[in-house]
Design a protein around this motif. Structure first.
Motif, PDB file in Angstrom:
ATOM      1  N   GLN A 135     -19.230  -0.830  -0.561  1.00 19.63           N
ATOM      2  CA  GLN A 135     -18.585  -1.798  -1.450  1.00 19.63           C
ATOM      3  C   GLN A 135     -17.922  -1.109  -2.647  1.00 19.63           C
ATOM      4  OE1 GLN A 135     -19.426  -2.962  -4.665  1.00 19.63           O
ATOM      5  NE2 GLN A 135     -17.842  -4.559  -4.661  1.00 19.63           N
ATOM      6  N   PRO A 136     -18.545  -0.107  -3.278  1.00 20.94           N
ATOM      7  CA  PRO A 136     -17.850   0.593  -4.365  1.00 20.94           C
ATOM      8  C   PRO A 136     -16.541   1.239  -3.917  1.00 20.94           C
ATOM      9  CG  PRO A 136     -20.200   1.045  -4.467  1.00 20.94           C
ATOM     10  CD  PRO A 136     -19.968   0.321  -3.174  1.00 20.94           C
ATOM     11  N   SER A 137     -16.458   1.643  -2.640  1.00 24.76           N
ATOM     12  CA  SER A 137     -15.209   2.225  -2.141  1.00 24.76           C
ATOM     13  C   SER A 137     -14.088   1.194  -2.166  1.00 24.76           C
ATOM     14  CB  SER A 137     -15.396   2.755  -0.717  1.00 24.76           C
ATOM     15  OG  SER A 137     -16.285   3.851  -0.695  1.00 24.76           O
TER      16      SER A 137
ATOM     17  N   ASP B 291      -1.159   4.277  15.144  1.00 23.80           N
ATOM     18  CA  ASP B 291      -1.769   2.954  15.053  1.00 23.80           C
ATOM     19  C   ASP B 291      -1.588   2.327  13.680  1.00 23.80           C
ATOM     20  OD1 ASP B 291      -3.650   5.163  14.325  1.00 23.80           O
ATOM     21  OD2 ASP B 291      -4.895   3.494  13.679  1.00 23.80           O
ATOM     22  N   SER B 292      -1.177   3.109  12.692  1.00 22.52           N
ATOM     23  CA  SER B 292      -1.085   2.604  11.329  1.00 22.52           C
ATOM     24  C   SER B 292      -0.175   3.496  10.507  1.00 22.52           C
ATOM     25  CB  SER B 292      -2.477   2.558  10.687  1.00 22.52           C
ATOM     26  OG  SER B 292      -2.406   2.379   9.289  1.00 22.52           O
ATOM     27  N   ALA B 293       0.467   2.888   9.509  1.00 21.40           N
ATOM     28  CA  ALA B 293       1.263   3.675   8.567  1.00 21.40           C
ATOM     29  C   ALA B 293       0.391   4.560   7.696  1.00 21.40           C
ATOM     30  CB  ALA B 293       2.098   2.747   7.687  1.00 21.40           C
ATOM     31  N   PHE B 294      -0.928   4.368   7.777  1.00 24.49           N
ATOM     32  CA  PHE B 294      -1.862   5.150   6.969  1.00 24.49           C
ATOM     33  C   PHE B 294      -2.646   6.150   7.824  1.00 24.49           C
ATOM     34  CE2 PHE B 294      -1.408   0.800   5.428  1.00 24.49           C
ATOM     35  CZ  PHE B 294      -0.737   1.042   4.239  1.00 24.49           C
ATOM     36  N   ALA B 295      -2.186   6.397   9.033  1.00 25.82           N
ATOM     37  CA  ALA B 295      -2.857   7.346   9.914  1.00 25.82           C
ATOM     38  C   ALA B 295      -2.775   8.757   9.324  1.00 25.82           C
ATOM     39  CB  ALA B 295      -2.220   7.317  11.304  1.00 25.82           C
ATOM     40  N   PRO B 296      -3.719   9.637   9.690  1.00 18.84           N
ATOM     41  CA  PRO B 296      -3.719  11.003   9.139  1.00 18.84           C
ATOM     42  C   PRO B 296      -2.447  11.786   9.421  1.00 18.84           C
ATOM     43  CG  PRO B 296      -5.806  10.522  10.218  1.00 18.84           C
ATOM     44  CD  PRO B 296      -4.891   9.390  10.545  1.00 18.84           C
TER      45      PRO B 296
ATOM     46  N   PHE C 267       0.802  -1.217   0.000  1.00 26.26           N
ATOM     47  CA  PHE C 267       0.000   0.000   0.000  1.00 26.26           C
ATOM     48  C   PHE C 267       0.840   1.274   0.000  1.00 26.26           C
ATOM     49  CE2 PHE C 267      -2.977  -2.848   2.646  1.00 26.26           C
ATOM     50  CZ  PHE C 267      -3.485  -3.421   1.492  1.00 26.26           C
ATOM     51  N   GLU C 268       2.082   1.187   0.471  1.00 28.71           N
ATOM     52  CA  GLU C 268       2.919   2.373   0.584  1.00 28.71           C
ATOM     53  C   GLU C 268       3.220   2.950  -0.801  1.00 28.71           C
ATOM     54  OE1 GLU C 268       6.281   1.010   2.744  1.00 28.71           O
ATOM     55  OE2 GLU C 268       5.310   1.121   4.705  1.00 28.71           O
ATOM     56  N   GLY C 269       3.360   4.257  -0.842  1.00 32.58           N
ATOM     57  CA  GLY C 269       3.701   4.914  -2.089  1.00 32.58           C
ATOM     58  C   GLY C 269       2.512   5.304  -2.947  1.00 32.58           C
ATOM     59  N   HIS C 270       1.302   4.966  -2.497  1.00 34.08           N
ATOM     60  CA  HIS C 270       0.089   5.323  -3.230  1.00 34.08           C
ATOM     61  C   HIS C 270      -0.613   6.479  -2.524  1.00 34.08           C
ATOM     62  CE1 HIS C 270       0.232   1.828  -5.941  1.00 34.08           C
ATOM     63  NE2 HIS C 270       0.654   1.154  -4.893  1.00 34.08           N
ATOM     64  N   ARG C 271      -1.160   7.388  -3.287  1.00 37.35           N
ATOM     65  CA  ARG C 271      -1.929   8.495  -2.718  1.00 37.35           C
ATOM     66  C   ARG C 271      -3.348   7.996  -2.462  1.00 37.35           C
ATOM     67  NH1 ARG C 271       0.189  13.506  -2.950  1.00 37.35           N
ATOM     68  NH2 ARG C 271      -1.902  14.432  -2.902  1.00 37.35           N
ATOM     69  N   LEU C 272      -3.653   7.754  -1.212  1.00 36.86           N
ATOM     70  CA  LEU C 272      -4.942   7.184  -0.838  1.00 36.86           C
ATOM     71  C   LEU C 272      -5.801   8.236  -0.150  1.00 36.86           C
ATOM     72  CD1 LEU C 272      -3.726   3.744   0.613  1.00 36.86           C
ATOM     73  CD2 LEU C 272      -4.505   4.245  -1.707  1.00 36.86           C
ATOM     74  N   THR C 273      -7.086   8.177  -0.405  1.00 30.88           N
ATOM     75  CA  THR C 273      -8.036   9.047   0.288  1.00 30.88           C
ATOM     76  C   THR C 273      -8.215   8.557   1.719  1.00 30.88           C
ATOM     77  OG1 THR C 273      -9.975   7.728  -0.280  1.00 30.88           O
ATOM     78  CG2 THR C 273      -9.250   9.371  -1.901  1.00 30.88           C
TER      79      THR C 273
ATOM     80  N   THR D 223     -10.838   7.444   3.134  1.00 34.48           N
ATOM     81  CA  THR D 223     -11.610   6.196   3.084  1.00 34.48           C
ATOM     82  C   THR D 223     -10.729   5.038   2.650  1.00 34.48           C
ATOM     83  OG1 THR D 223     -13.688   7.345   2.635  1.00 34.48           O
ATOM     84  CG2 THR D 223     -13.558   5.033   1.967  1.00 34.48           C
ATOM     85  N   GLN D 224      -9.879   5.265   1.666  1.00 32.82           N
ATOM     86  CA  GLN D 224      -8.993   4.207   1.199  1.00 32.82           C
ATOM     87  C   GLN D 224      -7.947   3.843   2.248  1.00 32.82           C
ATOM     88  OE1 GLN D 224      -7.701   6.043  -2.435  1.00 32.82           O
ATOM     89  NE2 GLN D 224      -9.549   5.437  -3.563  1.00 32.82           N
ATOM     90  N   ARG D 225      -7.487   4.843   3.017  1.00 39.34           N
ATOM     91  CA  ARG D 225      -6.556   4.531   4.106  1.00 39.34           C
ATOM     92  C   ARG D 225      -7.230   3.670   5.160  1.00 39.34           C
ATOM     93  NH1 ARG D 225      -4.937  10.067   3.552  1.00 39.34           N
ATOM     94  NH2 ARG D 225      -6.112  10.640   5.425  1.00 39.34           N
ATOM     95  N   ARG D 226      -8.525   3.906   5.377  1.00 35.27           N
ATOM     96  CA  ARG D 226      -9.268   3.083   6.337  1.00 35.27           C
ATOM     97  C   ARG D 226      -9.313   1.629   5.861  1.00 35.27           C
ATOM     98  NH1 ARG D 226     -15.359   4.701   7.932  1.00 35.27           N
ATOM     99  NH2 ARG D 226     -14.240   6.522   8.716  1.00 35.27           N
ATOM    100  N   ILE D 227      -9.533   1.423   4.573  1.00 41.01           N
ATOM    101  CA  ILE D 227      -9.561   0.063   4.026  1.00 41.01           C
ATOM    102  C   ILE D 227      -8.186  -0.587   4.168  1.00 41.01           C
ATOM    103  CG2 ILE D 227      -9.927  -1.319   1.943  1.00 41.01           C
ATOM    104  CD1 ILE D 227     -11.823   0.940   0.995  1.00 41.01           C
ATOM    105  N   ALA D 228      -7.132   0.162   3.827  1.00 42.76           N
ATOM    106  CA  ALA D 228      -5.774  -0.369   3.948  1.00 42.76           C
ATOM    107  C   ALA D 228      -5.466  -0.746   5.392  1.00 42.76           C
ATOM    108  CB  ALA D 228      -4.767   0.661   3.433  1.00 42.76           C
ATOM    109  N   HIS D 229      -5.844   0.125   6.316  1.00 40.99           N
ATOM    110  CA  HIS D 229      -5.619  -0.153   7.735  1.00 40.99           C
ATOM    111  C   HIS D 229      -6.363  -1.412   8.161  1.00 40.99           C
ATOM    112  CE1 HIS D 229      -6.039   1.327  12.169  1.00 40.99           C
ATOM    113  NE2 HIS D 229      -5.137   0.391  12.034  1.00 40.99           N
ATOM    114  N   CYS D 230      -7.595  -1.580   7.691  1.00 38.91           N
ATOM    115  CA  CYS D 230      -8.378  -2.764   8.027  1.00 38.91           C
ATOM    116  C   CYS D 230      -7.695  -4.020   7.523  1.00 38.91           C
ATOM    117  CB  CYS D 230      -9.782  -2.632   7.437  1.00 38.91           C
ATOM    118  SG  CYS D 230     -10.862  -4.045   7.777  1.00 38.91           S
TER     119      CYS D 230
END
Length: 278
Positions: A52-54, A211-216, A13-19, A21-28
């Motif tokens: 689901q579309p997200s 808590d995550s590499a995708f935290a805000p 997941f690293e190196g991608h510009r995620l929204t 919502t997308q960071r939440r999915i990655a964290h999950c």
């Protein structure tokens, strides 16, 4: 030690510009790394609290044609026996088991001690050393600051937000602070993000336990050290972030030449005062 499934997922997941919502999915997916290759898009959406579309848009953002292609990649990443067996453990036992898995992921992360050592050096050389933790992260910040004050000459706990927080950061910078240590746990207060932006603007380096590499706060951190929280109970559990804080203390002590002497002096004074019952 080989890389864990969670570590390989983070690398995917690293190196991608995620929204957000997308960071939440990655964290999950990272948090449920053992299950990730076997989840349908509907199941993943439900677990992450998104539509689901997200999930489909998340897969496309990573460069896949859709979620089925992403899931095939997840199955390549996961070891063959990654899928957990059905368990009859009760909810309390499951929460403990989840924390054990979080600690395993932390152990995998620490197989490369470089980032922690870099963080320890930054913390040791900052005089004073401000330690930030708001709301759910306040306990982690307090615990670190309590022990750090035994070896570091000037530790300043910042555990309350409000309009005074930038003032306290300004005073720390004027006194010579070069690094801010931040504990950032969900739900992430807007004030924490604002404080890191302010600290960076004031010229400070930022070390963050999140808590995550995708935290805000990830994009605002010079050194980001992720340690997952448990989410199986009504309130999150934070065994891994607490332990990572103690590891950071150890790294800071290693970078402070007089740390051991300070601890021995404290023990001597505590004994002469009868400070402890034992």
């Amino acid at each position: 030690m080989g890389e864990s499934t969670a570590t390989r997922l983070r690398q995917l997941f690293e190196g991608h510009r995620l929204t957000p919502t997308q960071r939440r999915i990655a964290h999950c997916l990272v948090r449920r790394s053992a299950e990730a290759p076997f989840l349908s898009s509907v199941e993943l959406a439900e677990l992450a609290g998104v539509s689901q579309p997200s999930v489909t848009r998340f897969a496309v953002a990573l460069g896949f044609d859709g979620y089925p292609a992403l899931r095939r990649r997840l199955r390549e990443i996961a070891p063959p026996d990654a899928r957990p067996d059905a368990s009859d453990h009760n909810a309390y036992q499951q929460a403990v088991a989840a924390e054990i898995e979080n600690l395993r992921q932390l152990a995998d992360l620490l197989a490369d001690p470089g980032p922690v050592r870099r963080a320890g050096n930054l913390l040791a050389t900052s005089r004073p050393l401000p330690v930030l933790g708001l709301r759910a992260a306040a306990a982690q910040a307090y615990g670190f600051a309590y022990f750090a004050a035994k070896v570091h000459p000037d530790v300043r706990l910042l555990d309350e937000g409000g309009s005074m927080l930038p003032d306290r950061l300004d005073r720390a910078v004027r006194a010579g602070a070069t690094t801010l240590l931040c504990f950032a746990l969900p739900r992430h207060p807007r004030e924490t993000v604002d404080a890191l932006e302010y600290a960076r603007g004031a010229g400070m380096s930022v070390v963050t336990v999140a808590d995550s590499a995708f935290a805000p706060v990830a994009a605002l951190s010079d050194v980001l050290l992720p340690a997952a929280v448990g989410t199986g109970l009504a309130f999150d559990t934070a065994c891994a972030p607490m332990l990572l804080g103690r590891v950071l203390l150890e790294a800071m002590c290693d970078a402070l030449p007089d740390a051991q002497a300070s601890l021995e002096d404290f023990d001597s004074r505590a004994a002469s005062r009868g400070l402890f019952a034992e």
